[in-house]
Design an enzyme around this catalytic site. Structure first.
Site, PDB file in Angstrom:
ATOM      1  N   GLN A   9       0.824  -1.210   0.000  1.00 15.35           N
ATOM      2  CA  GLN A   9       0.000   0.000   0.000  1.00 15.35           C
ATOM      3  C   GLN A   9       0.857   1.258   0.000  1.00 15.35           C
ATOM      4  O   GLN A   9       1.858   1.335   0.698  1.00 15.35           O
ATOM      5  CB  GLN A   9      -0.904  -0.005   1.237  1.00 15.35           C
ATOM      6  CG  GLN A   9      -2.360  -0.079   0.850  1.00 15.35           C
ATOM      7  CD  GLN A   9      -3.271  -0.336   2.041  1.00 15.35           C
ATOM      8  OE1 GLN A   9      -3.172  -1.373   2.660  1.00 15.35           O
ATOM      9  NE2 GLN A   9      -4.134   0.590   2.341  1.00 15.35           N
ATOM     10  N   SER A  87       4.590  -5.675   3.239  1.00 15.18           N
ATOM     11  CA  SER A  87       3.215  -5.751   3.757  1.00 15.18           C
ATOM     12  C   SER A  87       2.317  -6.513   2.774  1.00 15.18           C
ATOM     13  O   SER A  87       2.516  -7.692   2.538  1.00 15.18           O
ATOM     14  CB  SER A  87       2.699  -4.351   4.087  1.00 15.18           C
ATOM     15  OG  SER A  87       1.501  -4.422   4.835  1.00 15.18           O
ATOM     16  N   LEU A  88       1.361  -5.837   2.141  1.00 15.51           N
ATOM     17  CA  LEU A  88       0.491  -6.505   1.166  1.00 15.51           C
ATOM     18  C   LEU A  88       1.302  -7.244   0.094  1.00 15.51           C
ATOM     19  O   LEU A  88       0.930  -8.323  -0.351  1.00 15.51           O
ATOM     20  CB  LEU A  88      -0.417  -5.443   0.530  1.00 15.51           C
ATOM     21  CG  LEU A  88      -1.432  -5.774  -0.565  1.00 15.51           C
ATOM     22  CD1 LEU A  88      -0.852  -5.833  -1.950  1.00 15.51           C
ATOM     23  CD2 LEU A  88      -2.253  -7.025  -0.282  1.00 15.51           C
ATOM     24  N   ARG A 112      -8.376  -9.567   3.948  1.00 17.26           N
ATOM     25  CA  ARG A 112      -7.426  -8.775   4.738  1.00 17.26           C
ATOM     26  C   ARG A 112      -7.742  -7.286   4.615  1.00 17.26           C
ATOM     27  O   ARG A 112      -7.778  -6.557   5.607  1.00 17.26           O
ATOM     28  CB  ARG A 112      -6.006  -9.066   4.232  1.00 17.26           C
ATOM     29  CG  ARG A 112      -4.874  -8.362   4.967  1.00 17.26           C
ATOM     30  CD  ARG A 112      -3.567  -8.749   4.290  1.00 17.26           C
ATOM     31  NE  ARG A 112      -2.372  -8.261   4.977  1.00 17.26           N
ATOM     32  CZ  ARG A 112      -1.747  -7.130   4.678  1.00 17.26           C
ATOM     33  NH1 ARG A 112      -2.221  -6.331   3.732  1.00 17.26           N
ATOM     34  NH2 ARG A 112      -0.644  -6.779   5.327  1.00 17.26           N
ATOM     35  N   HIS A 193      -0.223  -2.488  11.230  1.00 12.60           N
ATOM     36  CA  HIS A 193       0.982  -3.074  11.836  1.00 12.60           C
ATOM     37  C   HIS A 193       1.206  -2.567  13.263  1.00 12.60           C
ATOM     38  O   HIS A 193       2.318  -2.192  13.629  1.00 12.60           O
ATOM     39  CB  HIS A 193       2.212  -2.810  10.945  1.00 12.60           C
ATOM     40  CG  HIS A 193       2.072  -3.410   9.586  1.00 12.60           C
ATOM     41  ND1 HIS A 193       2.066  -4.773   9.369  1.00 12.60           N
ATOM     42  CD2 HIS A 193       1.879  -2.842   8.356  1.00 12.60           C
ATOM     43  CE1 HIS A 193       1.888  -5.010   8.080  1.00 12.60           C
ATOM     44  NE2 HIS A 193       1.766  -3.864   7.452  1.00 12.60           N
ATOM     45  N   GLN A 241       1.574 -10.881  10.689  1.00 13.78           N
ATOM     46  CA  GLN A 241       2.011  -9.737   9.884  1.00 13.78           C
ATOM     47  C   GLN A 241       1.080  -8.530  10.057  1.00 13.78           C
ATOM     48  O   GLN A 241       1.508  -7.383   9.994  1.00 13.78           O
ATOM     49  CB  GLN A 241       2.073 -10.156   8.412  1.00 13.78           C
ATOM     50  CG  GLN A 241       2.862  -9.200   7.545  1.00 13.78           C
ATOM     51  CD  GLN A 241       2.185  -8.953   6.217  1.00 13.78           C
ATOM     52  OE1 GLN A 241       0.975  -8.781   6.151  1.00 13.78           O
ATOM     53  NE2 GLN A 241       2.969  -8.932   5.163  1.00 13.78           N
TER      54      GLN A 241
END
Length: 288
Positions: A9, A87-88, A112, A193, A241
């Site tokens: 992102q 991340s993603l 998610r 996060h 995560q």
């Protein structure tokens, strides 16, 4: 050796993937059917400015990253030595490592994105000029105990995460520190996060339980550990995560420590390429 890295992102941009959707008609149709909207229209025209809303951003980036990878590898059997994603982007690394197929990955990121978008009133900000230890110290000394470190993107680019009002409170604190070159609030609605994602993580954990994953065909470096995924811990690591820090700097150091390592960013933009350049410039590789 070469590592393919996939962005997360923040790398989304209107027009991304425009040359890919018609080339991969079948997968694009599969995505449309599952999502209930046109992925091409979302990425190319960005109606209602949905591209920057988490529940749309995550599937869009996953699809564009995945199609970019398929295009990159369609005329060659040569696989990268390692894969990693921010991340993603880690879902695209796992897709590249054949842990799941295109459709399964899209189901996972859609869920998610939905769960993460439901956690509102959060904020994130990038602190430039301090390292992780210094940011941690500043949070402690100023009693900002409700804020977590979300991403260690480069040695002197640390992202903090917490409630929106707490991030706003932190701004003058960090701006007053002489080594801070910039305090940049990020355009997000959730405290990603961080501890505030624990409910989303629990729900996602239950969702992950309904899937079966295949064996890793390429080592995937995890954001949580900055080390390769262990097969038996894939589900646990993916759930963790969501509310753990993204150890990007350490991940890159680990890979550089493997020897002559090249990196190639697969997907829209050059965010990770820029971070990797700074990590190489400012850091020490790990030898283990």
């Amino acid at each position: 050796m070469i590592t393919y890295v996939f962005p997360g992102q923040g790398s989304q941009q209107q027009g991304m993937g425009s040359e890919l959707f018609d080339e991969f008609k079948e997968l694009t149709a599969q995505a449309d059917e599952m999502l209930g909207y046109s992925i091409k229209r979302l990425c190319v025209e960005n109606p209602y400015s949905n591209l920057n809303k988490t529940q749309f951003t995550q599937p869009a980036l996953y699809v564009v990253n995945a199609l970019s990878y398929l295009k990159k590898t369609q005329h060659s059997d040569k696989k990268p030595d390692f894969v990693a994603g921010h991340s993603l982007g880690e879902y695209n690394a796992l897709f590249a490592a054949e842990v799941f197929d295109f459709e399964t990955g899209l189901k996972l990121v859609r869920k998610r994105g939905e769960l993460m978008s439901m956690v509102s009133n959060g904020g994130m900000a990038a602190v430039m000029g301090l390292n992780e230890e210094q940011v941690s110290q500043a949070l402690k000394e100023n009693h900002l105990h409700t804020i977590d470190i979300a991403n260690v993107n480069a040695p002197y680019q640390i992202v903090i995460s917490g409630k929106k009002e707490d991030i706003e409170k932190a701004a003058p604190v960090f701006e007053a520190i002489k080594d801070v070159t910039r305090f940049l609030p990020l355009n997000v609605s959730g405290a990603f996060h961080s501890r505030y994602m624990s409910k989303a993580k629990q729900e996602f954990e239950q969702f992950l339980d309904t899937f079966h994953f295949s064996s890793l065909s390429i080592p995937v470096i995890s954001n949580v550990f900055a080390r390769p995924y262990k097969q038996e811990q894939i589900k646990l690591t993916l759930a963790d995560q969501i509310d753990h820090s993204v150890k990007w700097t350490e991940s890159v150091h680990y890979l550089i420590g493997k020897g002559q390592m090249e990196f190639e960013e697969i997907g829209p933009g050059h965010v990770l390429t820029g971070l990797i350049h700074r990590i190489k410039k400012d850091g020490e590789p790990l030898s283990h």
